[in-house]
Design an enzyme around this catalytic site. Sequence first.
Site, PDB file in Angstrom:
ATOM      1  N   MET A 201      23.978  10.228  -9.149  1.00 21.57           N
ATOM      2  CA  MET A 201      22.967  10.502 -10.186  1.00 21.57           C
ATOM      3  C   MET A 201      22.752  12.007 -10.303  1.00 21.57           C
ATOM      4  O   MET A 201      22.622  12.691  -9.285  1.00 21.57           O
ATOM      5  CB  MET A 201      21.638   9.865  -9.805  1.00 21.57           C
ATOM      6  CG  MET A 201      21.723   8.373  -9.561  1.00 21.57           C
ATOM      7  SD  MET A 201      20.110   7.737  -9.060  1.00 21.57           S
ATOM      8  CE  MET A 201      20.533   6.036  -8.689  1.00 21.57           C
TER       9      MET A 201
ATOM     10  N   MET B 160      24.511  -3.255 -16.119  1.00 21.81           N
ATOM     11  CA  MET B 160      23.269  -2.881 -15.431  1.00 21.81           C
ATOM     12  C   MET B 160      22.240  -3.989 -15.652  1.00 21.81           C
ATOM     13  O   MET B 160      21.935  -4.348 -16.789  1.00 21.81           O
ATOM     14  CB  MET B 160      22.719  -1.562 -15.968  1.00 21.81           C
ATOM     15  CG  MET B 160      23.508  -0.315 -15.596  1.00 21.81           C
ATOM     16  SD  MET B 160      23.916  -0.150 -13.840  1.00 21.81           S
ATOM     17  CE  MET B 160      22.296  -0.155 -13.089  1.00 21.81           C
TER      18      MET B 160
ATOM     19  N   MET C 250      26.382   7.974 -12.743  1.00 24.34           N
ATOM     20  CA  MET C 250      25.237   8.061 -13.654  1.00 24.34           C
ATOM     21  C   MET C 250      25.024   9.541 -13.954  1.00 24.34           C
ATOM     22  O   MET C 250      24.013  10.151 -13.572  1.00 24.34           O
ATOM     23  CB  MET C 250      24.000   7.425 -12.999  1.00 24.34           C
ATOM     24  CG  MET C 250      24.062   5.908 -13.020  1.00 24.34           C
ATOM     25  SD  MET C 250      22.907   5.154 -11.870  1.00 24.34           S
ATOM     26  CE  MET C 250      23.910   5.166 -10.402  1.00 24.34           C
TER      27      MET C 250
ATOM     28  N   ASP D  16      26.337   5.311  -5.753  1.00 19.94           N
ATOM     29  CA  ASP D  16      25.591   5.681  -6.956  1.00 19.94           C
ATOM     30  C   ASP D  16      25.427   7.185  -7.057  1.00 19.94           C
ATOM     31  O   ASP D  16      24.687   7.789  -6.279  1.00 19.94           O
ATOM     32  CB  ASP D  16      24.210   5.024  -6.909  1.00 19.94           C
ATOM     33  CG  ASP D  16      24.297   3.524  -7.117  1.00 19.94           C
ATOM     34  OD1 ASP D  16      24.869   3.109  -8.138  1.00 19.94           O
ATOM     35  OD2 ASP D  16      23.815   2.786  -6.247  1.00 19.94           O
TER      36      ASP D  16
ATOM     37  N   ASP E 202      24.783  -5.037 -11.391  1.00 13.26           N
ATOM     38  CA  ASP E 202      24.161  -3.998 -10.570  1.00 13.26           C
ATOM     39  C   ASP E 202      22.663  -3.879 -10.861  1.00 13.26           C
ATOM     40  O   ASP E 202      22.271  -3.497 -11.971  1.00 13.26           O
ATOM     41  CB  ASP E 202      24.868  -2.666 -10.861  1.00 13.26           C
ATOM     42  CG  ASP E 202      24.428  -1.546  -9.946  1.00 13.26           C
ATOM     43  OD1 ASP E 202      23.695  -1.808  -8.981  1.00 13.26           O
ATOM     44  OD2 ASP E 202      24.842  -0.400 -10.207  1.00 13.26           O
TER      45      ASP E 202
ATOM     46  N   HIS F  13      29.630   0.395  -2.804  1.00 16.06           N
ATOM     47  CA  HIS F  13      29.199   0.923  -4.105  1.00 16.06           C
ATOM     48  C   HIS F  13      28.453   2.239  -3.885  1.00 16.06           C
ATOM     49  O   HIS F  13      27.543   2.321  -3.056  1.00 16.06           O
ATOM     50  CB  HIS F  13      28.285  -0.116  -4.771  1.00 16.06           C
ATOM     51  CG  HIS F  13      27.843   0.214  -6.149  1.00 16.06           C
ATOM     52  ND1 HIS F  13      28.624  -0.034  -7.268  1.00 16.06           N
ATOM     53  CD2 HIS F  13      26.693   0.763  -6.616  1.00 16.06           C
ATOM     54  CE1 HIS F  13      27.967   0.346  -8.354  1.00 16.06           C
ATOM     55  NE2 HIS F  13      26.796   0.844  -7.990  1.00 16.06           N
TER      56      HIS F  13
ATOM     57  N   HIS G 124      29.911   4.756  -9.034  1.00 16.59           N
ATOM     58  CA  HIS G 124      29.152   4.527 -10.282  1.00 16.59           C
ATOM     59  C   HIS G 124      28.552   5.858 -10.706  1.00 16.59           C
ATOM     60  O   HIS G 124      27.617   6.350 -10.087  1.00 16.59           O
ATOM     61  CB  HIS G 124      28.084   3.457  -9.980  1.00 16.59           C
ATOM     62  CG  HIS G 124      27.146   3.184 -11.106  1.00 16.59           C
ATOM     63  ND1 HIS G 124      25.971   2.479 -10.936  1.00 16.59           N
ATOM     64  CD2 HIS G 124      27.197   3.501 -12.426  1.00 16.59           C
ATOM     65  CE1 HIS G 124      25.335   2.396 -12.093  1.00 16.59           C
ATOM     66  NE2 HIS G 124      26.062   3.008 -13.011  1.00 16.59           N
TER      67      HIS G 124
ATOM     68  N   SER H  73      25.270  -1.353  -2.023  1.00 17.16           N
ATOM     69  CA  SER H  73      25.063  -0.016  -2.582  1.00 17.16           C
ATOM     70  C   SER H  73      24.453   0.905  -1.529  1.00 17.16           C
ATOM     71  O   SER H  73      23.342   0.662  -1.028  1.00 17.16           O
ATOM     72  CB  SER H  73      24.133  -0.089  -3.791  1.00 17.16           C
ATOM     73  OG  SER H  73      23.709   1.218  -4.107  1.00 17.16           O
TER      74      SER H  73
HETATM   75  C1  DX5 Z   1      20.607   1.740  -9.848  1.00 18.93           C
HETATM   76  C2  DX5 Z   1      21.911   1.729  -9.091  1.00 18.93           C
HETATM   77  C3  DX5 Z   1      22.104   0.527  -8.240  1.00 18.93           C
HETATM   78  C4  DX5 Z   1      21.102   0.395  -7.119  1.00 18.93           C
HETATM   79  C5  DX5 Z   1      20.897  -1.053  -6.871  1.00 18.93           C
HETATM   80  O1  DX5 Z   1      20.614   2.824 -10.701  1.00 18.93           O
HETATM   81  O2  DX5 Z   1      23.008   1.782  -9.979  1.00 18.93           O
HETATM   82  O3  DX5 Z   1      23.428   0.461  -7.724  1.00 18.93           O
HETATM   83  O4  DX5 Z   1      21.537   1.013  -5.939  1.00 18.93           O
HETATM   84  O5  DX5 Z   1      19.831  -1.185  -6.012  1.00 18.93           O
HETATM   85  P1  DX5 Z   1      19.047  -2.561  -5.835  1.00 18.93           P
HETATM   86  O6  DX5 Z   1      20.044  -3.578  -5.361  1.00 18.93           O
HETATM   87  O7  DX5 Z   1      18.023  -2.216  -4.792  1.00 18.93           O
HETATM   88  O8  DX5 Z   1      18.453  -2.915  -7.158  1.00 18.93           O
HETATM   89 ZN    ZN Z   2      25.099   1.367  -9.151  1.00 17.58          ZN
END
Ligand code: DX5
Ligand code: ZN
Length: 216
Positions: free
Chosen positions: A37, A137, A68, A35, A175, A33, A66, A8
């Site tokens: 947000m 998650m 969010m 993320d 994840d 990956h 992903h 990620s």
């Molecule tokens: C959290 C994200 C994850 C995050 C994982 O909201 O969706 O993808 O980057 O990070 P680690 O592996 O550090 O928990």
């Molecule tokens: Zn993620």
Amino acid sequence: MKHLIAPSLLAADFSNLSSEIEMINQSEADWLHLDIMDGVFVPNISFGIPVLESIKDKCQKPMDVHLMIVEPDRYIDAFKNAGANIYNVHYEACTHLHRTVQSIHNAGMKAGVTLNPHTPVALLEDIISELDLVLLMSVNPGFGGQKFIENTYNKIEQLKELILKKNSRALIEIDGGVDNSNAKKLINTGADVLVAGSYVFKSKNPVETISLLKNF
Ligand code: DX5
Ligand code: ZN
């Protein structure tokens, strides 16, 4: 199928994005990956379409996005044009999930649905046969570096059962809080894809860490 590893980018050094992408290219990572947000669906803001645009010609691995964010339907074409290969929307963010999944497929991407830790797997019963991926998650979304939630193993078992019952092609992706202490058990329980942020990017030798997660 051997399991897949999706580092990620959230935990990467954003001031050295080019070299981080180069590291991913050189590694045994299967996907990257990403993320996204929005500060509304989750209490944090990360990065968006311009960042994908800037890495899409450099990154040689499929981009697993992903979302969010609220109303992820609005950005399907924009992310496709920015290089996304897999579009993961949250179950909790989609009122018309079936339509959203159709739109993702129409745009030419693989469709994933993500479940928050509290969202029951059984809610996917009538959509699972349309999905390429389910992202479970294993932390509450919004931040990297959180502690893995143990109930994830139960959810993997329930999801595997549902996938087999419905003859679905969906892969199971995990994840949050993934590292070498839980990776093997996750795969043995039925996971197909492991996302790892901090464990990879904060390690001394990320290429080696990815290899460790890939080969055990
Ligand atoms: C959290 C994200 C994850 C995050 C994982 O909201 O969706 O993808 O980057 O990070 P680690 O592996 O550090 O928990
Ligand atoms: Zn993620």
